[in-house]
Design a protein around this motif. Structure first.
Motif, PDB file in Angstrom:
ATOM      1  N   LYS A   1       0.781  -1.237   0.000  1.00  0.00           N
ATOM      2  CA  LYS A   1       0.000   0.000   0.000  1.00  0.00           C
ATOM      3  C   LYS A   1       0.809   1.283   0.000  1.00  0.00           C
ATOM      4  CE  LYS A   1      -3.852  -2.330   0.206  1.00  0.00           C
ATOM      5  NZ  LYS A   1      -4.748  -2.398  -0.970  1.00  0.00           N
ATOM      6  N   ILE A   2       2.139   1.205   0.163  1.00  0.00           N
ATOM      7  CA  ILE A   2       2.904   2.453   0.219  1.00  0.00           C
ATOM      8  C   ILE A   2       4.033   2.482  -0.804  1.00  0.00           C
ATOM      9  CG2 ILE A   2       2.342   2.846   2.649  1.00  0.00           C
ATOM     10  CD1 ILE A   2       5.172   1.939   3.338  1.00  0.00           C
ATOM     11  N   VAL A   3       4.073   1.534  -1.739  1.00  0.00           N
ATOM     12  CA  VAL A   3       5.102   1.551  -2.773  1.00  0.00           C
ATOM     13  C   VAL A   3       4.896   2.771  -3.665  1.00  0.00           C
ATOM     14  CG1 VAL A   3       6.048   0.365  -4.777  1.00  0.00           C
ATOM     15  CG2 VAL A   3       5.380  -0.942  -2.765  1.00  0.00           C
ATOM     16  N   LYS A   4       5.952   3.559  -3.846  1.00  0.00           N
ATOM     17  CA  LYS A   4       5.869   4.768  -4.664  1.00  0.00           C
ATOM     18  C   LYS A   4       6.642   4.657  -5.975  1.00  0.00           C
ATOM     19  CE  LYS A   4       5.149   8.004  -0.833  1.00  0.00           C
ATOM     20  NZ  LYS A   4       5.635   9.250  -0.179  1.00  0.00           N
ATOM     21  N   THR A   5       7.678   3.832  -6.009  1.00  0.00           N
ATOM     22  CA  THR A   5       8.543   3.779  -7.184  1.00  0.00           C
ATOM     23  C   THR A   5       8.808   2.345  -7.590  1.00  0.00           C
ATOM     24  OG1 THR A   5       9.651   5.819  -6.461  1.00  0.00           O
ATOM     25  CG2 THR A   5      10.774   4.504  -8.133  1.00  0.00           C
ATOM     26  N   ILE A   6       8.658   2.063  -8.881  1.00  0.00           N
ATOM     27  CA  ILE A   6       9.033   0.765  -9.453  1.00  0.00           C
ATOM     28  C   ILE A   6       9.894   1.045 -10.682  1.00  0.00           C
ATOM     29  CG2 ILE A   6       8.215  -1.288 -10.662  1.00  0.00           C
ATOM     30  CD1 ILE A   6       5.818  -1.351  -8.861  1.00  0.00           C
ATOM     31  N   ILE A   7      11.062   0.416 -10.733  1.00  0.00           N
ATOM     32  CA  ILE A   7      11.992   0.571 -11.844  1.00  0.00           C
ATOM     33  C   ILE A   7      12.308  -0.809 -12.389  1.00  0.00           C
ATOM     34  CG2 ILE A   7      14.254   1.419 -12.567  1.00  0.00           C
ATOM     35  CD1 ILE A   7      14.164   3.382 -10.227  1.00  0.00           C
ATOM     36  N   LEU A   8      12.054  -1.016 -13.661  1.00  0.00           N
ATOM     37  CA  LEU A   8      12.344  -2.288 -14.319  1.00  0.00           C
ATOM     38  C   LEU A   8      13.338  -2.037 -15.440  1.00  0.00           C
ATOM     39  CD1 LEU A   8       8.701  -3.717 -14.668  1.00  0.00           C
ATOM     40  CD2 LEU A   8      10.297  -4.022 -12.766  1.00  0.00           C
ATOM     41  N   ASP A   9      14.470  -2.751 -15.409  1.00  0.00           N
ATOM     42  CA  ASP A   9      15.470  -2.689 -16.471  1.00  0.00           C
ATOM     43  C   ASP A   9      15.632  -4.097 -17.025  1.00  0.00           C
ATOM     44  OD1 ASP A   9      15.912  -0.015 -16.175  1.00  0.00           O
ATOM     45  OD2 ASP A   9      17.585  -0.254 -14.792  1.00  0.00           O
ATOM     46  N   GLY A  10      15.386  -4.232 -18.326  1.00  0.00           N
ATOM     47  CA  GLY A  10      15.434  -5.565 -18.911  1.00  0.00           C
ATOM     48  C   GLY A  10      14.091  -6.250 -18.746  1.00  0.00           C
ATOM     49  N   CYS A  11      14.040  -7.195 -17.791  1.00  0.00           N
ATOM     50  CA  CYS A  11      12.794  -7.928 -17.515  1.00  0.00           C
ATOM     51  C   CYS A  11      12.168  -8.423 -18.822  1.00  0.00           C
ATOM     52  CB  CYS A  11      11.816  -7.062 -16.728  1.00  0.00           C
ATOM     53  SG  CYS A  11      12.427  -6.573 -15.105  1.00  0.00           S
TER      54      CYS A  11
END
Length: 1072
Positions: free
Chosen positions: A541-551
């Motif tokens: 409920k408090i995640v603010k940032t998601i960064i995906l490289d590749g995947c």
């Protein structure tokens, strides 16, 4: 004047002394106008400029023969934004009027819709003129802190700095916030630009004095940084804190740790986790203004410039680093362990220190008991690089205060084991306490799978940041098996343990490219579909940032699986910037449910991405410029994006098949009680665009799209109309929004059904009588579905565009190209303009305006600011206009005088060509000021009008006006297809068109209250069916006829008369 060829040197050992030397140079009339000050190797420059401004403000006028200034302008743009922000700071210093200051917000808003980056926003021309007018007759001094990194010519902002003109002086610097330059000789032009003079400060030749001066300068720089962060001292910011945060990377570098590759990612984590920036559980501050330590750390990182730590001069001169550390210690108490940090270093030789908060180890086989020392409880940060140790029994198990664990290229001593679910063999108890307080976990190229298992993540109850990079046989999709325990088989286990990752704020995953076969071999057959899906993180409920490289294995990110608190999402197709040809396999991305999302960044090659759904987010600018897909994107959804201002497209051509945009609000207006809604569902259309501000459509100019005959609707929001005030640009009176009930939704596909909007009345207005007249007309006219003809829309379309006037747009006079792209107008099939407070006319067919080349039907209703002509014509020339227009409907245009009019404007005027206007249906009602619809300047073989219906237009004299000097048109005009005529309450109507018209197919005529009309259309020689005429008997008896030989005789018509009588009946009662 050429730029300075050499440095002007001043000797000073303090800020005040340097300020005095600089003032002497400024007042020297032999010196030039623009002076650059570099400080001491880049330090102290900004502080000196502040001291100069302060002293010049407080001191009396200079002695005769010295420069003097009538005005002093001090602008600090060390934290650079744009030239516009610089100009605004100058305007504020000059105290320009509010009307001019408001232009900055207006231009910023325009640039928002044009997609102009903040840093690229230029000056405002009108403000430039105002600044020039204010300063041109005065002497002045500008003190300018320039954070742009380049030379800025202030003349662009309106400051008249001209070389050779005395007493118009600029003193500026580009140094602040620890911008240190050791060797400046080669960079003089780069630093000073086109400045006439470049000033450099030197201390006296005394080593101890040098250290003292450097300490003072560093203190001044720290003060600048603390101020620029915007965090007040009461919230936790201080100069000493800034200096401690600078010492930390200096000491990291001294330990020969290659921290630079992790610094940008973890700077804030280093400072907070090491205890430099105290967290709320360890600080005694109870101020209501206190900020989160993570916010303070991020603010510091954003404002600290630590480039000197990576300079070659620093690497080759350790003495320089030692001098800086000595200077920092001189003004700071770094001895108390509780207030600062120490380093435990382990190198290849085996040397180490104890009593530390940070452990940095590299290239060493670590023993299991390495950290089993009484001081291990001090350790809060452990950075292991290329270390080998037992994953089953790591050496840091006893570090109970561990907050940050970074493992980079570490290996397991038992390398023979390949089980990816490897677990520790130690006892449970306190031996795993090192994970219970962990805030940050970074696992880079370290194949320790247990740390990503359910068991380990359950221990990390305080984990707020997880970074995973380059783990073999692991990807983001593997979290699905560890996160989702909601199925029936795992319900018992799920209920027996607490939810995990509830404290997670940031997730970053980087994977290396693999082949399809490699990916398939890494998962079980029954898991291959699941392995392509993004895990369900909706419970975080408090995640603010998601960064995906590749995947690369990901194929879908489904709706409502991303955290609802997400604010920033970044997806790069390749973890390596050099792999430009590696394409992501992702096919669809949905951000539905992410109501806090503000930033989406897609970078790299996305050849398979077909669908992007950014609906229900608060994103302001959707920037897709870094994405390459070779036109793969086909569907884009932006429904419920109320803050959307611009869409920036990829460089390659984009050919969308489905585009849904809705920036309107469906919330209830509590002031008026009116709820805005659309009768159409987006799923009915390929293109569905409903926007509050027409300027958003500028984003469609930069793409190729298969926009097939769209229908356009333009209106103001219900709340805007209902709360309209009497400011001269809005409506007073009553507007009835009722629709003809005889028109079904199937027949009236494009006519919105909305509630009545009742704006505030103002009887003092010029047209107050018109509004009261409209109310009366609505009672007596057949406005409740009794039209003589039921309107049916021919054809259909899969493209719908609805434009709603924002309150800020209500002063816009025209529906013009900046607000409606010409490419859309040229394709438009239908246009429905209603209840608009901004449209004063519809511009058409000019060189700069949209051309309605394919428009087939048009409705204009309840637009109170349309005054005069509805469609403004081209200024000059001859051309065919409105070739395809078949249906025109106008309702309640209280101020309109003409629908079309070109008239004569001196020697230059416009005249439409013969093929213009092929109207089949013409409907007008409640347009009391209308004089005529369309002037006819030519005679063609026949007109194709089929239905003519005009109701309650009291000033109407001619439907189609003919110039009295045009004898040819005054004779006979043929309407070969005219079948129905309905004229009601038109007391001024004298003729339909010219002196005589012929309508051979006329079937039905209904006329009431048209006492000035004395002629009916002739039925023609080939008429086989007599038209029926429903009218008042007295009016019929007074008609003029041309005779039977001209097919214009009462015997050729079938008249019927109303039961009521025109004359007043005597008063009285029939009852006795």
């Amino acid at each position: 004047m050429p730029p300075a060829k050499e440095w002007t040197t001043i000797i000073a050992d303090s800020i005040d002394e340097a300020a005095g030397r600089v003032i002497e140079l400024l007042e020297d009339t032999s010196k030039e106008n623009v002076m650059y000050f570099h400080g001491w190797s880049g330090l102290g420059a900004s502080a000196v400029l502040r001291a100069v401004a302060k002293r010049l403000t407080m001191r009396p006028s200079p002695s005769p023969g010295r420069r003097r200034w009538e005005k002093m302008i001090h602008v600090d743009c060390s934290v650079w934004q744009s030239k516009r922000a610089l100009q605004k700071a100058i305007a504020q210093e000059l105290q320009l009027p509010r009307s001019l200051m408001a232009l900055f917000d207006q231009h910023d808003e325009e640039d928002d819709f044009s997609g102009v980056d903040q840093g690229m926003r230029g000056v405002v021309p009108l403000v430039t003129q105002a600044i020039l007018s204010d300063l041109v007759n005065h002497t002045f001094l500008v003190i300018f802190h320039n954070g742009s990194g380049s030379y800025i010519d202030l003349q662009e902002c309106g400051v008249p700095v001209i070389t050779g003109l005395l007493n118009r002086t600029v003193l500026w610097t580009s140094r602040s916030r620890f911008r240190i330059d050791v060797d400046i000789e080669e960079d003089r032009y780069k630093l000073a630009g086109l400045s006439d003079a470049a000033i450099y400060a030197y201390p006296t030749a005394d080593e101890d004095s040098d250290v003292n001066l450097l300490g003072m300068l560093l203190h001044q720089e720290a003060e600048e940084v603390a101020r620029y962060t915007g965090v007040p001292q009461s919230a936790g910011m201080s100069t000493e804190l800034v200096k401690k945060c600078i010492m930390y990377p200096l000491m990291l570098r001294q330990q020969h740790v290659d921290y630079t590759q992790h610094w940008d990612t973890h700077a804030a984590n280093y400072w907070v986790c090491s205890g430099i920036i105290q967290t709320s559980d360890t600080t005694s501050s109870t101020s209501c203004h206190s900020s989160s330590p993570w916010e303070i750390a991020q603010a510091l990182y954003n404002n600290l410039i630590l480039e000197f730590l990576t300079m070659d001069d620093y690497s080759s001169s350790p003495a320089f680093a030692e001098t800086i550390q000595r200077a920092l210690r001189l003004l700071s108490d770094f001895v108390d362990k509780s207030s600062f940090f120490f380093f435990w270093t382990c190198d290849a030789i085996g040397n180490n220190k104890v009593d530390t908060t940070t452990a940095c180890c590299r290239q060493k086989s670590l023993e299991a008991k390495m950290f089993q020392h009484p001081s291990a409880s001090w350790l809060r940060v452990i950075h292991l690089f290329e270390c080998t140790f037992s994953f089953a029994s790591p050496p840091f198990l006893s570090c109970s205060s561990l907050r940050f664990l970074l493992l980079d290229h570490c290996k397991d001593q038992n390398s023979s084991r390949t089980d990816s679910t490897l677990t520790m063999t130690t006892d449970t108890g306190d031996t795993r306490a090192c994970f219970r307080k962990l805030w940050v976990l970074d696992l880079s190229f370290t194949d320790w799978y247990w740390l990503l298992s359910v068991e380990a993540l359950d221990l990390m109850v305080e984990l707020r940041e997880l970074n995973v990079k380059g783990i073999k046989h692991w990807s983001i999709s593997h979290l699905l098996h560890r996160l989702d325990d909601d199925d029936a088989s795992n319900s018992t286990r799920s209920s027996s343990r607490k939810p995990w990752l509830l404290s997670l704020v940031k997730l970053q995953v980087t994977t290396e490219p693999i082949t399809e076969d490699q990916h398939q071999s890494q998962v079980w057959k029954e898991d291959r579909v699941a392995a392509t899906l993004f895990p369900n993180l909706s419970s975080c409920k408090i995640v603010k940032t998601i960064i995906l490289d590749g995947c690369f294995e990901l194929k879908r990110i489904d709706p409502h699986v991303l955290p609802p608190s997400l604010e920033s999402f970044s997806f790069s197709s390749s973890s390596n910037d050099n792999d430009v040809h590696v394409s992501a396999k992702i096919e669809s991305i949905s951000f539905r449910g992410c109501t806090q999302l503000k930033s989406v960044f897609l970078r790299g090659l996305f050849e398979r991405l077909k669908q992007l759904d950014v609906s229900e987010t608060c994103i302001k600018t959707l920037d897709l410029r870094a994405m390459r897909g070779n036109g793969s994107l086909k569907e884009l959804f932006l429904l419920g994006c109320k803050e959307l201002r611009a869409i920036l497209w990829p460089k390659q051509d984009v050919s969308l098949e489905v585009l849904h945009i809705d920036t309107s609000s469906t919330e209830l207006d509590h002031a008026t009680g009116i709820e805005e809604s659309s009768p159409f569902s987006p799923v009915e259309f390929k293109w569905y665009i409903k926007v509050r501000d027409r300027r958003l459509l500028r984003s469609l100019n930069d793409i190729k799209y298969s926009l097939d005959s769209p229908c356009i609707e333009i209106s103001s929001p219900p709340g805007s109309v209902a709360t309209a005030t009497a400011d001269g640009s809005e409506l007073g009176g009553t507007i009835n929004k009722s629709r003809p009930t005889a028109i079904s939704r199937a027949d009236q596909h494009w006519l919105m059904t909305t509630k009545s909007r009742r704006p505030a009345a103002d009887n003092k207005k010029l047209y107050a009588d018109v509004y009261s007249m409209i109310q009366h007309m609505q009672l007596q006219a057949t406005m409740n579905g009794n039209w003589i003809w039921p309107y049916k829309q021919e054809g259909n379309t899969s493209h719908y565009i609805s434009l709603q006037d924002d309150k800020k747009m209500q002063t816009k006079p025209l529906l013009s190209p900046p607000s409606l792209p010409g490419s859309i107008c040229r394709r438009a099939l239908g246009l429905h303009v209603h209840d608009s407070l901004s449209v004063a006319s519809i511009t058409s067919h000019s060189n700069e305006a949209p051309e309605w080349n394919n428009l087939e039907w048009c409705r204009v209703e309840r637009c109170p600011n349309i005054e005069g002509v509805v469609f403004t014509p081209p200024s000059t020339g001859n051309r065919v206009i409105f070739w395809y227009l078949k249906t025109f409907w106008a309702t309640q245009l209280a101020r309109a005088r003409h629908i079309w009019d070109w008239g004569t404007r001196g020697q230059l005027h416009f005249e439409p060509l013969e093929d213009s206007f092929n109207l089949q249906v013409l409907h007008l009602d409640c347009c009391p000021r209308l004089i005529y619809v369309l002037p006819l300047n030519y005679n063609r073989p026949s007109y194709v009008l089929e239905t003519l219906e005009i109701v309650c237009c009291g000033d109407l004299k001619d439907v189609f006006r003919v110039d009295d000097n045009n004898q040819e048109l005054l004779k006979t005009i043929e309407f070969s297809e005219l079948k129905r005529i309905h004229l009601h309450e038109l007391p001024s109507l004298q003729r339909i068109c010219g002196h005589r018209i012929v309508a051979p197919k006329l079937e039905k005529i209904k006329i009431r209250g048209c006492w000035s009309l004395t002629r009916l259309p002739a039925v023609g020689l080939d008429s086989t069916c007599k038209p029926k005429v429903d009218c008042e008997k007295e009016w019929w008896d007074g008609l003029q006829w041309d005779g039977l030989e001209n097919r214009h005789h009462p015997s050729l018509y079938v008249p019927t008369h109303s039961r009521y009588y025109k004359k007043k009946l005597p008063r009285g009662s029939m009852l006795r």
